[in-house]
Design an enzyme around this catalytic site. Structure first.
Site, mmCIF file in Angstrom:
data_model
loop_
_atom_site.group_PDB
_atom_site.id
_atom_site.type_symbol
_atom_site.label_atom_id
_atom_site.label_comp_id
_atom_site.label_asym_id
_atom_site.label_seq_id
_atom_site.Cartn_x
_atom_site.Cartn_y
_atom_site.Cartn_z
ATOM 1 N N HIS A 186 0.873 -1.182 0.000
ATOM 2 C CA HIS A 186 0.000 0.000 0.000
ATOM 3 C C HIS A 186 0.910 1.233 0.000
ATOM 4 O O HIS A 186 1.952 1.229 0.666
ATOM 5 C CB HIS A 186 -0.852 0.068 1.280
ATOM 6 C CG HIS A 186 -2.106 -0.748 1.264
ATOM 7 N ND1 HIS A 186 -2.578 -1.407 2.390
ATOM 8 C CD2 HIS A 186 -3.024 -0.987 0.287
ATOM 9 C CE1 HIS A 186 -3.706 -2.026 2.096
ATOM 10 N NE2 HIS A 186 -4.002 -1.794 0.835
ATOM 11 N N CYS A 200 -2.344 2.920 9.108
ATOM 12 C CA CYS A 200 -3.351 1.972 8.619
ATOM 13 C C CYS A 200 -4.584 1.946 9.518
ATOM 14 O O CYS A 200 -5.678 1.644 9.070
ATOM 15 C CB CYS A 200 -2.787 0.549 8.579
ATOM 16 S SG CYS A 200 -1.375 0.310 7.522
HETATM 17 N N1 ARG Z 1 -3.738 -7.124 6.505
HETATM 18 C C1 ARG Z 1 -4.165 -5.912 5.868
HETATM 19 C C2 ARG Z 1 -4.129 -6.051 4.374
HETATM 20 O O1 ARG Z 1 -3.211 -6.676 3.896
HETATM 21 C C3 ARG Z 1 -3.314 -4.757 6.322
HETATM 22 C C4 ARG Z 1 -3.788 -3.437 5.802
HETATM 23 C C5 ARG Z 1 -2.883 -2.299 6.160
HETATM 24 N N2 ARG Z 1 -3.460 -1.077 5.818
HETATM 25 C C6 ARG Z 1 -2.827 -0.031 5.245
HETATM 26 N N3 ARG Z 1 -3.453 1.090 5.103
HETATM 27 N N4 ARG Z 1 -1.604 -0.151 4.789
HETATM 28 O O2 ARG Z 1 -5.004 -5.603 3.649
#
Ligand code: ARG
Length: 277
Positions: free
Chosen positions: A176, A270
């Site tokens: 991300h 996150c």
């Molecule tokens: N386990 C989640 C995923 O892989 C973690 C999300 C993390 N969120 C972020 N905004 N980076 O989707």
């Protein structure tokens, strides 16, 4: 050398979701290992501490109730994108998280979004909210390559009326955009260069007046998963090098320990969805 003074730009409003059903039950990024134990009580304490850091800095924090069966719902940043009172609904890449999109949209609608002024738009294009779509004042940065589709750019430009800078992510650990870059103020960002392709690094250099480069060891503890109000920067406390770089650049770093959430590939940013109006 004279120290630059940074100013906080107004108290912020955030939406957070308590990690009530948080667990690592499936693998959708390289950080997730379902065999490794997660301390649920500690995750809740760390989340509560983050919440209290925000309120202590004068920000407003709303909470959305967690839903059973959605262990990643604590990562509120992925729930939507809210800029100038308009909302772009998320559409998740993986089925495991898809129901979160409707939960966040309905919370936002219940709290007045779409009733006056701004628009609430559902998305047919895959996008994981603020995880990949990062507001930078005069533009929206759109990360793609792992989760969000590149085709989100025209949707963002149309809905939010801002130029969009698309950035290709190339390292699966930084899946991300908010794991590889943090906007510190309109003209300043910190980022991990190796997470981007050449064209994206050039685009960042063209947009920001000042760019702080994070080192491997700070990026690897998700140190860039940080939230800035223009002055205070809340970031994983394990990112000691980045903490020092931020302080040297005139920011006020505030370290938090998110060790349990990191087991799902998440950090403080996150867990935070900024509500801009
Ligand atoms: N386990 C989640 C995923 O892989 C973690 C999300 C993390 N969120 C972020 N905004 N980076 O989707």
């Amino acid at each position: 050398m004279t120290q630059t003074t940074r100013t906080a730009t107004g108290p912020r409003t955030y939406l957070m979701c308590p990690p009530e059903y948080f667990a690592v039950e499936y693998v959708i990024n390289p950080w997730m290992h379902p065999d490794e134990p997660v301390d649920a009580g500690l995750a809740m304490d760390q989340w509560q501490r983050l919440h209290d850091v925000y309120t202590g800095l004068g920000h407003t924090v709303h909470t959305i109730p967690a839903l059973p069966g959605l262990p990643d719902m604590v990562f509120a940043a992925n729930g939507a994108t809210v800029i100038g009172g308009s909302v772009l609904g998320a559409r998740f890449r993986y089925a495991e998280r898809e129901p979160e999109a409707a939960a966040y949209l309905s919370w936002l609608r219940q709290h007045g979004y779409g009733r006056s002024g701004g628009e609430v738009r559902e998305s047919t294009v895959i996008n994981e909210g603020e995880g990949d779509l990062v507001f930078a004042g005069r533009a929206v940065l759109a990360g793609y390559g792992f989760r969000t589709d590149e085709a989100i750019a025209p949707v963002l430009a149309d809905l939010f009326g801002l130029p969009v800078i698309s950035l290709r992510l190339v390292d699966p650990r930084f899946y991300h955009l908010d794991t590889a870059l943090t906007v510190l103020s309109e003209d300043v960002a910190a980022y991990y260069p190796a997470a981007f392709d050449d064209a994206s690094r050039a685009a960042l250099a063209g947009h920001f007046a000042e760019l702080i480069e994070a080192k491997d060891e700070d990026a690897e503890v998700l140190g860039l998963n940080a939230i800035s109000d223009g002055q205070h920067v809340v970031l994983p406390k394990q990112a000691t090098g980045l903490t020092a770089q931020l302080a040297a650049a005139g920011f006020m770093p505030v370290g938090v320990d998110m060790s349990e959430l990191l087991k799902a590939g998440g950090g403080p940013k996150c867990c935070t969805l900024e509500l801009r109006y």
